[in-house]
Design an enzyme around this catalytic site. Sequence first.
Site, short mmCIF file in Angstrom:
data_model
loop_
_atom_site.label_atom_id
_atom_site.label_comp_id
_atom_site.label_asym_id
_atom_site.label_seq_id
_atom_site.Cartn_x
_atom_site.Cartn_y
_atom_site.Cartn_z
CG LEU A 7 -1.82 -1.16 1.47
CD1 LEU A 7 -2.65 -0.95 2.73
CD2 LEU A 7 -2.73 -1.39 0.28
CB CYS A 8 2.27 3.58 -1.84
SG CYS A 8 1.73 3.54 -3.55
CB SER A 9 0.31 8.20 -1.69
OG SER A 9 1.11 8.52 -0.58
#
Length: 101
Positions: A7-9
């Site tokens: 997960l990232c931005s």
Amino acid sequence: MKKIFLLCSAGMSTSLLVNKMKEAAKSQGYEYDIAATSLANLKDIKDEADVILLGPQVRFDKERVEEEVKNIPVDVVDMTAYGMMDGKKVLDQARKLLGEL
């Protein structure tokens, strides 16, 4: 099959790393379902995930993610491995969280 989520931005910066992890898994004979998505999609994926790795840019959300997913292992991708796009090292990190190493 174990499901690993990064997960990232926006889910875009981890996409290349996902490909590198898939290559590493294949070369080592492991089968995992590895995917990248936005942190905003956490509610949609939390019931599917066996492990969640956060991109370094969202490491400040680790505690919130852990509270939301309860019994799913969560960690922040090693910053050096992330910068080098070292799929093997990040795969090993996920495997440790899964209790396989």
